[in-house]
Design a protein around this motif. Structure first.
Motif, short mmCIF file in Angstrom:
data_model
loop_
_atom_site.label_atom_id
_atom_site.label_comp_id
_atom_site.label_asym_id
_atom_site.label_seq_id
_atom_site.Cartn_x
_atom_site.Cartn_y
_atom_site.Cartn_z
N LEU A 96 0.83 -1.21 0.00
CA LEU A 96 0.00 0.00 0.00
C LEU A 96 0.86 1.26 0.00
O LEU A 96 0.56 2.24 -0.68
CB LEU A 96 -0.93 0.01 1.22
CG LEU A 96 -2.02 -1.07 1.26
CD1 LEU A 96 -2.76 -1.01 2.59
CD2 LEU A 96 -3.00 -0.89 0.10
N GLY A 97 1.95 1.21 0.77
CA GLY A 97 2.86 2.35 0.83
C GLY A 97 3.53 2.61 -0.51
O GLY A 97 3.76 3.76 -0.89
N PRO A 111 3.06 6.48 2.19
CA PRO A 111 3.44 5.89 3.49
C PRO A 111 2.41 6.08 4.59
O PRO A 111 2.19 5.17 5.39
CB PRO A 111 4.75 6.62 3.83
CG PRO A 111 5.30 7.06 2.52
CD PRO A 111 4.11 7.39 1.67
N LEU A 112 1.75 7.25 4.66
CA LEU A 112 0.78 7.47 5.74
C LEU A 112 -0.41 6.52 5.63
O LEU A 112 -0.89 6.00 6.63
CB LEU A 112 0.29 8.93 5.73
CG LEU A 112 1.29 9.95 6.29
CD1 LEU A 112 0.71 11.35 6.18
CD2 LEU A 112 1.64 9.64 7.74
N THR A 113 -0.89 6.30 4.40
CA THR A 113 -1.98 5.35 4.19
C THR A 113 -1.57 3.97 4.67
O THR A 113 -2.34 3.27 5.35
CB THR A 113 -2.37 5.28 2.70
OG1 THR A 113 -2.88 6.55 2.30
CG2 THR A 113 -3.43 4.21 2.44
N ALA A 114 -0.35 3.57 4.36
CA ALA A 114 0.14 2.24 4.73
C ALA A 114 0.26 2.09 6.23
O ALA A 114 -0.17 1.09 6.81
CB ALA A 114 1.49 1.99 4.06
N ILE A 115 0.85 3.09 6.89
CA ILE A 115 1.12 2.96 8.32
C ILE A 115 -0.16 3.07 9.15
O ILE A 115 -0.29 2.43 10.19
CB ILE A 115 2.18 4.01 8.75
CG1 ILE A 115 3.55 3.59 8.17
CG2 ILE A 115 2.29 4.11 10.26
CD1 ILE A 115 4.63 4.60 8.31
N ILE A 116 -1.13 3.84 8.68
CA ILE A 116 -2.38 3.99 9.44
C ILE A 116 -3.29 2.78 9.27
O ILE A 116 -4.22 2.57 10.04
CB ILE A 116 -3.13 5.29 9.02
CG1 ILE A 116 -4.08 5.76 10.12
CG2 ILE A 116 -3.91 5.08 7.73
CD1 ILE A 116 -3.40 6.27 11.36
#
Length: 208
Positions: free
Chosen positions: A152-153, A158-163
């Protein structure tokens, strides 16, 4: 913290901070491998998974020091013993018992993730089947979510992936129900609703 909490593995913010502070040190710090892996998401690096050993290497690096001795892989690369998915009173899924029996499924999974399919659909279908195959005695959820988050990242940001793990943790009941619904015999393995639920969790995380 969220991806651990989903599996009822307790992690403190202090442990995370210590791991980040010591990322380049030689000290043995809990979660250091986790932090290194999530830095790959931050840098939008993709994973190359082209062989069975690539999966095992990700698992070893991600979960170093996190898996109890008695739950480490007991086959050549993966689990080679009975496991079940469910609660103490209810079985949701019985994966194949022996490593040699599910290796063809993992090879097919590798072929699928490297195929030319619509990105987000592929990511979530692959996430479901990784958990379905359940190649390890412990740590399948954390490994599977990490692989999904890296993808996803790489494809989004990256923010979408980490959240994503945080949002799954907030919607744990819905997340697990999505797996159970695919397992329902009347659905004949239909996975459309699973993908739809994962997309809704993803969008919810992006909005927050």
């Amino acid at each position: 913290m969220s991806t651990n909490e989903i599996e009822d593995v307790k992690t403190t913010s202090q442990e995370v901070n210590d791991a980040i502070s010591n990322i380049d040190s030689k000290r043995q710090i809990r979660l250091k491998s986790f932090v290194r892996m999530y830095f790959k998401i931050k840098n939008q690096e993709n994973l190359k998974i082209e062989s069975l050993s690539d999966i095992r290497n990700i698992y070893d690096y991600l979960l170093e020091g996190e898996i109890p001795e008695n739950k480490l892989p007991d086959g050549k690369l993966f689990r080679n013993s009975f496991t079940r998915i469910g609660s103490e009173t209810k079985t949701v899924h019985l994966p194949k018992t022996y490593e040699n029996d599910f290796l063809p499924d993992l090879l097919e999974w590798i072929r699928f993730i490297n195929s030319n399919q619509p990105s987000l659909f592929k990511a979530f279908i692959a996430h479901y089947y990784f958990e379905y195959i359940h190649p390890f005695n412990d740590g399948n959820g954390r490994t599977g979510r990490y692989i999904a988050c890296v993808y996803l990242g790489y494809k989004l940001d990256p923010l979408t992936a980490i959240i994503f793990s945080s949002e799954i943790n907030s919607n744990r009941k819905d997340y697990y129900k999505a797996f159970v619904d695919v397992e329902n015999q009347k659905n004949y393995g239909e996975i459309t609703f699973f993908v739809e639920r994962m997309l809704k969790i993803l969008v919810k995380g992006q909005k927050s």
